[in-house]
Scaffold this motif. Structure first.
Motif, PDB file in Angstrom:
ATOM      1  N   ARG A 103       0.849  -1.179   0.000  1.00 59.14           N
ATOM      2  CA  ARG A 103       0.000   0.000   0.000  1.00 59.14           C
ATOM      3  C   ARG A 103       0.891   1.236   0.000  1.00 59.14           C
ATOM      4  N   TYR A 104       0.285   2.404  -0.135  1.00 58.36           N
ATOM      5  CA  TYR A 104       1.087   3.627  -0.152  1.00 58.36           C
ATOM      6  C   TYR A 104       1.857   3.810   1.146  1.00 58.36           C
ATOM      7  N   SER A 105       1.184   3.695   2.278  1.00 58.70           N
ATOM      8  CA  SER A 105       1.853   3.883   3.560  1.00 58.70           C
ATOM      9  C   SER A 105       2.779   2.713   3.860  1.00 58.70           C
ATOM     10  N   THR A 138       3.263   7.888   4.248  1.00 57.89           N
ATOM     11  CA  THR A 138       4.075   7.366   5.349  1.00 57.89           C
ATOM     12  C   THR A 138       4.332   8.443   6.393  1.00 57.89           C
ATOM     13  N   ALA A 139       4.578   9.668   5.957  1.00 59.72           N
ATOM     14  CA  ALA A 139       4.791  10.765   6.911  1.00 59.72           C
ATOM     15  C   ALA A 139       3.555  10.972   7.780  1.00 59.72           C
ATOM     16  N   ARG A 140       2.391  10.958   7.164  1.00 56.85           N
ATOM     17  CA  ARG A 140       1.151  11.151   7.915  1.00 56.85           C
ATOM     18  C   ARG A 140       0.905   9.985   8.877  1.00 56.85           C
ATOM     19  N   PHE A 182       2.292  17.967  10.264  1.00 56.57           N
ATOM     20  CA  PHE A 182       2.655  16.555  10.280  1.00 56.57           C
ATOM     21  C   PHE A 182       4.151  16.309  10.462  1.00 56.57           C
ATOM     22  N   ALA A 183       4.985  17.206   9.931  1.00 54.91           N
ATOM     23  CA  ALA A 183       6.419  16.933   9.877  1.00 54.91           C
ATOM     24  C   ALA A 183       7.211  18.234   9.824  1.00 54.91           C
ATOM     25  N   ARG A 184       8.484  18.111  10.152  1.00 61.75           N
ATOM     26  CA  ARG A 184       9.416  19.196   9.864  1.00 61.75           C
ATOM     27  C   ARG A 184       9.949  18.934   8.459  1.00 61.75           C
TER      28      ARG A 184
END
Length: 196
Positions: A103-105, A138-140, A182-184
């Motif tokens: 899957r994408y994640s 994946t980041a999310r 969500f991220a830096r």
């Protein structure tokens, strides 16, 4: 003591082949940045996790990946195919860990979280392909699992979506959204400078 793992997502031939519909423009630049991150993590003794997207040829493990709109498309990333293998220029470090996803994640249906927990990791650094699908997803997902997330924008890449929405626009759009909660988002050079 905190531990951060580098996630190298889908650095696969399908994104590097000139005749591929998913060919990433100027992939050499993003791949060089990915390799710089791998080299730095390897030298520092920090974990590097290589992740590949792979499906069975008959598509039985693909779910809605190739019929998300209700019309079936041919299955890609087929196991054993050249397109599903790592890009030959990808740096491989001794002790690197390998995960297969469907899957994408990178978390969905994989052992990634178990690996990260076993390493004592509370942070992930994301690089690879595609910026707007597997890297973004994946980041999310990492954020939702309470990891600190660093998204290295210039160590990601994606095919142009149209003549008016190019790779640079995709990276900017994804980076702006992720950086809002969500991220830096960092460049390779800035991240490596922080690593010292």
């Amino acid at each position: 003591m905190t531990q951060t793992a580098l996630l190298v997502i889908d650095a696969q031939n399908i994104y590097a082949a000139a005749d591929s519909p998913l060919c990433v423009p100027g992939i050499g630049a993003s791949l060089a940045n990915i390799n710089a991150l791998i080299r730095a993590f390897g030298a520092a003794g920090r974990p590097v996790v290589y992740i590949r997207h792979v499906h069975r040829a008959d598509g039985r493990d693909a779910g809605r990946m190739f019929d998300f709109g209700g019309v079936a498309e041919p299955v890609s990333f087929v196991e054993g195919s050249v397109e599903a293998e790592y890009i030959p220029g990808l740096l491989q470090v001794p002790g690197g860990l390998h995960v297969i996803k469907r899957r994408y994640s990178s978390f969905e249906g994989t052992e990634l979280e178990a690996i990260l927990r076993s390493l004592g990791a509370d942070g992930v650094v994301i690089c690879g392909y595609m910026t707007n699908f597997c890297c973004d997803s994946t980041a999310r997902a990492a954020h939702d699992r309470d990891y600190f997330v660093d998204f290295i924008a210039d160590a990601t890449g994606a095919p142009d979506l149209s003549e008016n929405f190019l790779q640079k626009n995709i990276i900017e759009a994804v980076s702006t959204t992720l950086n809002a909660g969500f991220a830096r988002v960092k460049s390779t050079s800035d991240y490596l400078a922080e690593m010292g």
